[in-house]
Design a protein around this motif. Structure first.
Motif, mmCIF file in Angstrom:
data_model
loop_
_atom_site.group_PDB
_atom_site.id
_atom_site.type_symbol
_atom_site.label_atom_id
_atom_site.label_comp_id
_atom_site.label_asym_id
_atom_site.label_seq_id
_atom_site.Cartn_x
_atom_site.Cartn_y
_atom_site.Cartn_z
ATOM 1 N N UNK A 157 0.822 -1.225 0.000
ATOM 2 C CA UNK A 157 0.000 0.000 0.000
ATOM 3 C C UNK A 157 0.848 1.265 0.000
ATOM 4 N N UNK A 158 2.088 1.172 0.488
ATOM 5 C CA UNK A 158 2.885 2.395 0.624
ATOM 6 C C UNK A 158 4.106 2.379 -0.300
ATOM 7 N N UNK A 159 5.187 1.733 0.138
ATOM 8 C CA UNK A 159 6.422 1.795 -0.644
ATOM 9 C C UNK A 159 6.758 0.476 -1.351
ATOM 10 N N UNK A 160 6.014 -0.578 -1.071
ATOM 11 C CA UNK A 160 6.284 -1.867 -1.711
ATOM 12 C C UNK A 160 5.606 -1.944 -3.068
ATOM 13 N N UNK B 283 7.216 8.764 -3.729
ATOM 14 C CA UNK B 283 6.098 9.127 -2.857
ATOM 15 C C UNK B 283 5.295 7.848 -2.631
ATOM 16 N N UNK B 284 4.799 7.629 -1.405
ATOM 17 C CA UNK B 284 4.047 6.407 -1.118
ATOM 18 C C UNK B 284 2.815 6.316 -2.016
ATOM 19 N N UNK B 285 2.505 5.077 -2.433
ATOM 20 C CA UNK B 285 1.408 4.880 -3.392
ATOM 21 C C UNK B 285 0.075 5.406 -2.859
ATOM 22 N N UNK B 286 -0.118 5.379 -1.543
ATOM 23 C CA UNK B 286 -1.413 5.804 -1.005
ATOM 24 C C UNK B 286 -1.442 7.285 -0.611
#
Ligand code: GLC
Length: 389
Positions: free
Chosen positions: A291-294, A302-305
């Motif tokens: 959800x964030x950096x993976x 930038x984090x995906x969420x």
């Protein structure tokens, strides 16, 4: 130069990365790359973020006049022909690599005085509140130019291209009007930040400087650099660790407001060997979190969420970099940082994905973290760091 068409001069941290890669093939060529930076050192110790080799009228008007000091005669005239800005201080790491790769003690003796002046400049002139963290006076000093970590600082509330452009350039105009006098900038303006990436790189650089000074028999310098590096890690933990996000965040302005945006900055203290293991594990956890950096192709800038995440950094047709796409330099830092903390499997996964997209799409400035497709400048220097992961 980072890229022949898009960046036709010598950029500071690009050159450091180029030297690191060159050191694997040709240490003397690598040493020359760094000599080009050291030769441009300012009187106060600053190693500038761009060294211009060409000073014709077109380059003067087009490139970075907002980021340079003037000599008081003409508004667009720079003396010397560099910007008056810094970039993440990765030069001690580069010198260390080049010394070890074969340039040896001769290059160490040659470069150590300039290196020490530079890190002492950072400690003395870039830390007005004396908390051990250095400040950048413009987001273009941070290396991550348009990162949303700076949106709050400059008052950008929408991602309209015109607003982003004007809001991000206004602080530079103010700096220019103060002729890049740091004392004036820190006293009068609020747009400066203690940037996590810059400080993590600074802490890592101080450790490299300590080892180099030790090798050269400069005990006092070695002790100063090691002690300052300890203080940087302690200050990051104390001031910029955010329990809510479980990430490090940039600190904005004189009152150190937290820039609570999930950006790759927040993961960068992984490069510090003295980061406590539980914090390192928390950061590694983000890199494993889809959800964030993976991301399918890690590590997004930038984090995906995050609402500001844009996979190809196109804002209504205009290009605003560092707002989502991944870059090989931050991947390189994180891969080594993860290995240093024992997360070998995760490090290898990121390195393997990095190799895959370079093999497929070539050496590029950025890549879309969802598709792995290249974005930004083509044939880009620091993407070659992939060979050093
Ligand atoms: C962009 C990047 C900066 C880099 C420069 C040259 O401005 O944000 O980090 O040094 O391009 O590649």
């Amino acid at each position: 130069m980072p890229a022949v068409r898009d960046y036709p001069f010598q950029w500071f941290w690009d050159s450091c990365f180029h030297a690191i890669v060159w050191s694997r093939f040709d240490p003397e060529r690598a040493a020359d790359e760094l000599r080009g930076l050291l030769a441009a050192q300012d009187e106060d110790g600053l190693l500038p973020h761009v060294v211009f080799w060409k000073d014709d009228l077109v380059s003067r008007l087009r490139w970075h006049h907002l980021e340079s000091r003037t000599d008081g005669r003409l508004p667009f005239h720079r003396t010397p022909h560099t910007t008056a800005q810094m970039q993440p201080p990765v030069i001690a790491q580069a010198v260390e690599r080049v010394v070890h790769a074969g340039a040896g003690d001769a290059f160490l003796t040659e470069s150590l005085p300039a290196l020490e002046r530079y890190y002492r400049y950072l400690a003395a002139l870039r830390d007005p509140d004396g908390d051990a963290l250095v400040s950048v006076v413009s987001q273009f000093e941070s290396g991550l130019d348009f990162s949303p970590a700076y949106d709050g600082s400059v008052g950008a509330r929408t991602v309209h291209p015109l607003e982003l452009f004007l809001r991000t350039r206004l602080p530079q105009l103010r700096n220019k009007l103060a002729n890049y006098d740091l004392e004036t900038i820190f006293r009068r303006f609020r747009h400066h930040q203690e940037d996590v990436l810059v400080n993590a790189v600074y802490g890592q650089g101080l450790r490299a400087l300590a080892r180099l000074a030790e090798r050269a028999g400069r005990e006092a310098t070695a002790r100063w650099a090691a002690r300052t590096a300890d203080e940087v890690t302690a200050a990051l933990l104390e001031r910029s660790w955010d329990e809510r996000l479980r990430l490090f965040v940039n600190l904005a302005g004189p009152d150190e407001r937290r820039a609570r945006v999930k950006t790759v900055h927040g993961l960068m203290p992984l490069i510090l060997p003295d980061l406590p293991p539980e914090i390192a594990a928390t950061l590694a956890g983000h890199l494993d979190d889809p959800r964030t950096f993976g991301a399918p192709y890690p590590v997004p800038s930038v984090a995906l969420d995050e609402p500001t995440f844009i996979p190809d950094h196109r804002v209504r047709g205009f290009r605003f970099i560092w707002r989502g796409p991944l870059s090989m330099n931050t991947n390189w830092f994180l891969v080594h940082g993860l290995r240093g903390h024992g997360f070998d499997g995760l490090a290898e996964r990121i390195a393997e994905r990095s190799r895959a997209i370079v093999e497929r799409g070539g050496f590029n400035e950025f890549y879309d973290p969802l598709s792995g497709r290249p974005v930004g400048a083509r044939v880009f220097g620091w993407a070659t760091l992939v060979v050093d992961m």
